[in-house]
Design a protein around this motif. Structure first.
Motif: not given
Lengths: 427, 427
Positions: A336, A328-329, A331-333, A342-343, A345, A3, A325
Motif C-alpha cells: 500500500a 492484509d497486514d 500487503l498493508s505494510r 490495491t485490494w 479487505k 510511493s 489478516e
C-alpha cells in the motif's frame, strides 16, 4: 515510505537492487507453497468429523415423514434438507431442490439442459445462432469454463464496490435477446469478496429482459462464510425481491455445504420459483431417481438449522481469519505505501483479490512461481482467461497453515515490488 | 390340468365363473401391494448398515496414496474405488472413472454430452437430422426415457435366450450411419433375466459400425446380483473382447453399488478404453471437481474386493431368492399348465418377466390394480411405452416381504387367468 510512483529513476533502481537481493534469498529457501485454489485446510475439515459419530449401524435412517433414506426416491430431496438449504438461500423450503455433492454440477446441468431443451418452453439454445452470458469480472473461473464449454459468448461486466455495473447490465439485458444469463456470486464474491448492496439486488430483481428465457445464475457459494461474527455482510434475499417485482421465474439460486462440512462430500441445493421448480424436476427425473438421502440425513442431523450453521462457521472463521489478516497486514505494510497495488479487505469468502499495476499480473505470478509460490494463473478470473488489464491476481489463503501463509504473502509482496519496478523502469 | 387353449367354450365359461368368484374374494381383502419398481427391501438395506460402523470422527479419511478424501479433487475417483469397480465390469483399474450415486446419471450425462459436443470429435448429435438407438426389448424403461428425452429415434430389437438378435443388430449398425448406440443390460437383463452368451458378447465386440461415433451402452447393473451361488451366469467381459477385435473405443460400461449397499446412496462407475476415458475426463472437468470420495472410501473399506462383494451379495440372495421362487412356484402351478403365459426363471437380477397371451398385458395390469396389486404399467419396458404385442409384464419381487409376495403372485395369477379367458372367449 515513499510511493514508487513518486520515486526518481535512481531511487527506483536502488529499490530494484534491494528487491532482487530479497528475491535471491527467498529462492535459496526452495519453498513449495500452493495458493491456487479455494480449498479448506485439513484443520477446517477436522471441524466436521464428528458428523460421522451421528451415524452407525444402529441409526434409523428415516425422515420425519417416514421416508427410508437408504432406498430410491425423493427426487427433490428430504424435507429436512430442503428446510436447511432454504436457510442458506433465503427462500421457502418449497422452493428448494436438494442435489448431490456439488453446486457446480447443478449449474452445469442447468446450462446443459438449456442447450438441448431450452428454458421454460423457449428455443433450445443449441438451435440459436448466438447465446450470450454476462460475466461480472473478475469472477469465478469455473463459471466461465461452463459457458465457454457450451460455446456461449461471454461479455465482461465491470465490478464496483456494491456489485456489478447495473447500468451496463440493464442496458444489455433489455436490448439484446441473445443475452440469456448472468453469472453472479452475490456475497463475498469470488475473488473480490464484494457483497452486492440491497440496491443492486433490487435492480437485478427488476430487470426487464428482452429474452423471456433470461435467468440470473445466483451462486451464493459463500452465503454463510463470514470471517467476523459482529461485522458480517448481509445479502438481501433475491427471490422475494423478484417476486415483488413480478419476475419470480428470473432467478436460479445455488448453494452448497462444500465449505461448511466437506469439499466434494457435502450436499448442494437450488432455489427457485414454483414454476421453475416443476419444470426442473420434470427434466431431472430423466437423469436421476434421486440424490443421496443418507448424506442429506446426516447433514441435517449435524447442522440442524441456520443457528447450527452459524455456530459451525464461527469455528471455520477462527481458523482462517488469522490467515486473511496476515495477508492484509503484509500487503498493508509492503504494498500500500508503495502505491503498487490495491485490494478489498474481505469480511468473508475464500479469497483476497489483488489489483496490481496494469500489465504486471502475469509477471508477478511468474516471479512467484520461480520463488516457489504457486498462484492461480493471471487471467483465470476472466472469461477466456484474458484479463484485459493484466492486473488481477486471486490469493487463496485458506489451505496453507498460518506460518506458510505469512511466508507466502511476504514472497508475494516481494514479487509485486519486483514486477512493478520493472514496469516503472521500462516505461 | 387342461390348457385353456384346448378347452371348449363351455369349459372356458365354467373356468371364467370360478375365476371371477376368486377375484371377488380377493377384492374383499382390500389389498395394497406394490410390485412396480426394482427396489431392495428394508431387510436388504439392513445388510449394509454396519458399513457406517467403519467411519467415525476418529477415522483417517486418506487413501493409500495419501489423498485427503474430505477435500476437493480426484476427478476420476480414488484408486481403491477404481479397483473395486473394475472388478464389477471385468476391466482394468486404469479404465475406470468412479462417479456419484447413480449410474443412470452417468448414462444421461454421456448422452447429453454427445448431443452438445459429439463423441470423440464427431458432429454433435444435436446438429444431425436423425440419431437412432437400438433398443433390445423388453428393456429398461429409464434407458428409453433418456433417449426419448433427447429426441433420439428408438428401434426395437427382439431378445432371444442368449441376448438380443445379433443378425438384426449387425445389419442395422453396419448399414445406417444414424445408428449411434445400443442400450444393453447384458447380465440378468431387465426385465427378462437373460445373460448374453459369449458368442453374443463376441459379436457385439466385432461390430463394424457405419458411424465412427457408434457406442455400445453396456449397463452391467446386475453384475454381481446372482440368486444362486452354485449356478450363476457368467458374462464374458466385453472390453477385452473389443480390444481383441480392434474396437477398443466401441463400448461404454456402467455399474453401481445401488443394489449392493444402498439405493441412491452408493457409488457408480464407468469403464472404457484409455482414449475414451481421457476425452470423458476432459469434458467432466467442466461439470465437477470430483465425486464424493468419503463415500468411495467407506465403500471400499466395507466391500474390500470382489470376494467381499460376492459374500455380501450372498446375503442379499438369501433374502430375495425365496420370493423369486415363490413367484415361479405359483406361476408354474397356476399359469404354465393352462398355457396362458411363459417366463424365464432368472438366476439373478431384480425381475421376472411375464409373457402373457398377446393382447392381454394391459388387461392383466388393470385387473391387478382393481384387486389391490400395483404392477409396472404394461408397455413400460418398451420404447415410447408401446408393447407391440401387449403381452409383457415386469414383476419386481424384491421389495415386498415373502408373504406379501406370495399373496401378490396368487392375485396376479388369477388376473392372468381372468384376462386370458376374456380374450379366448372373445376370439
Amino acid at each position: 515510505m515513499k510511493s514508487y510512483l513518486e520515486m526518481t529513476r535512481a531511487e527506483l533502481l536502488e529499490e530494484k537492487a534491494q528487491t532482487e537481493q530479497e528475491l535471491e534469498k527467498i529462492k535459496a529457501l526452495s519453498l513449495h507453497l500452493n495458493l491456487t485454489r479455494g480449498k479448506p485446510s485439513p484443520l477446517q475439515l477436522d471441524l466436521s468429523m464428528d458428523m460421522y459419530d451421528l451415524i452407525s449401524s444402529k441409526s434409523v435412517l428415516r425422515t420425519q415423514a417416514g421416508t427410508d433414506c437408504r432406498n430410491y426416491g425423493s427426487l427433490d430431496g428430504i424435507d429436512e434438507a430442503k428446510r436447511l438449504m432454504a436457510g442458506f438461500m433465503g427462500c421457502e423450503q418449497e422452493q428448494v431442490i436438494v442435489h448431490g455433492n456439488a453446486s457446480l454440477s447443478i449449474m452445469y446441468d442447468t446450462i446443459a439442459r438449456s442447450m438441448t431443451h431450452g428454458v421454460a418452453g423457449g428455443v433450445p439454445w443449441c438451435r440459436l445462432d448466438k447465446v450470450k452470458f454476462l460475466c461480472p469480472v473478475p469472477g469465478y473461473d469455473r463459471h466461465f469454463a461452463i459457458t465457454e464449454f457450451f460455446g456461449i459468448e461471454m461479455i465482461n461486466i465491470p465490478m464496483h464496490e456494491d456489485g456489478p455495473d447495473m447500468d451496463f447490465i440493464e442496458k444489455l439485458v433489455s436490448q439484446d435477446e441473445a443475452v440469456k444469463g448472468i453469472w453472479c456470486v452475490p456475497k463475498y464474491s469470488n475473488p473480490q469478496g464484494i457483497t452486492y448492496s440491497d440496491e443492486t439486488v433490487r435492480r437485478f430483481a427488476a430487470l426487464k429482459p428482452a429474452a423471456s428465457d433470461f435467468r440470473i445464475y445466483w451462486d451464493n457459494a459463500y452465503a454463510v462464510h463470514d470471517l467476523y461474527e459482529d461485522e458480517r455482510d448481509e445479502l438481501l434475499p433475491i427471490l422475494p425481491e423478484c417476486e415483488k417485482a413480478g419476475n419470480p421465474d428470473m432467478v436460479y439460486m445455488f448453494c452448497s455445504t462444500s465449505k461448511v462440512t466437506f469439499s466434494g462430500a457435502g450436499i448442494s441445493a437450488m432455489g427457485m420459483s414454483h414454476a421453475n421448480r416443476e419444470r426442473m424436476l420434470k427434466q431431472m427425473s430423466v437423469q436421476t431417481i434421486g440424490h443421496d438421502k443418507i448424506k442429506q440425513w446426516v447433514h441435517t442431523r449435524y447442522l440442524k438449522d441456520m443457528d447450527g450453521v452459524r455456530a459451525h462457521m464461527a469455528k471455520h472463521a477462527a481458523l482462517i481469519r488469522p490467515k486473511f489478516e496476515a495477508v492484509d497486514d503484509i500487503l498493508s505494510r509492503e504494498i500500500a505505501p508503495r502505491g503498487i497495488g490495491t485490494w478489498i479487505k474481505p469480511k468473508g469468502g475464500y479469497f483476497i483479490c489483488f489489483h496490481a499495476l496494469e500489465g504486471c499480473a502475469k509477471a508477478i505470478v511468474a516471479k512467484a512461481k520461480e520463488a516457489g509460490i504457486e498462484l492461480t494463473a493471471a487471467g483465470a478470473p476472466f472469461p477466456y482467461g484474458i484479463d484485459p488489464k493484466d492486473s488481477i491476481i486471486r490469493i487463496a489463503p485458506t489451505f496453507p497453515d498460518l506460518e506458510e501463509m505469512k511466508q507466502a504473502a511476504a514472497v508475494f509482496a516481494c514479487c509485486v515490488k519486483s514486477a512493478s519496478l520493472e514496469k516503472l523502469l521500462n516505461n
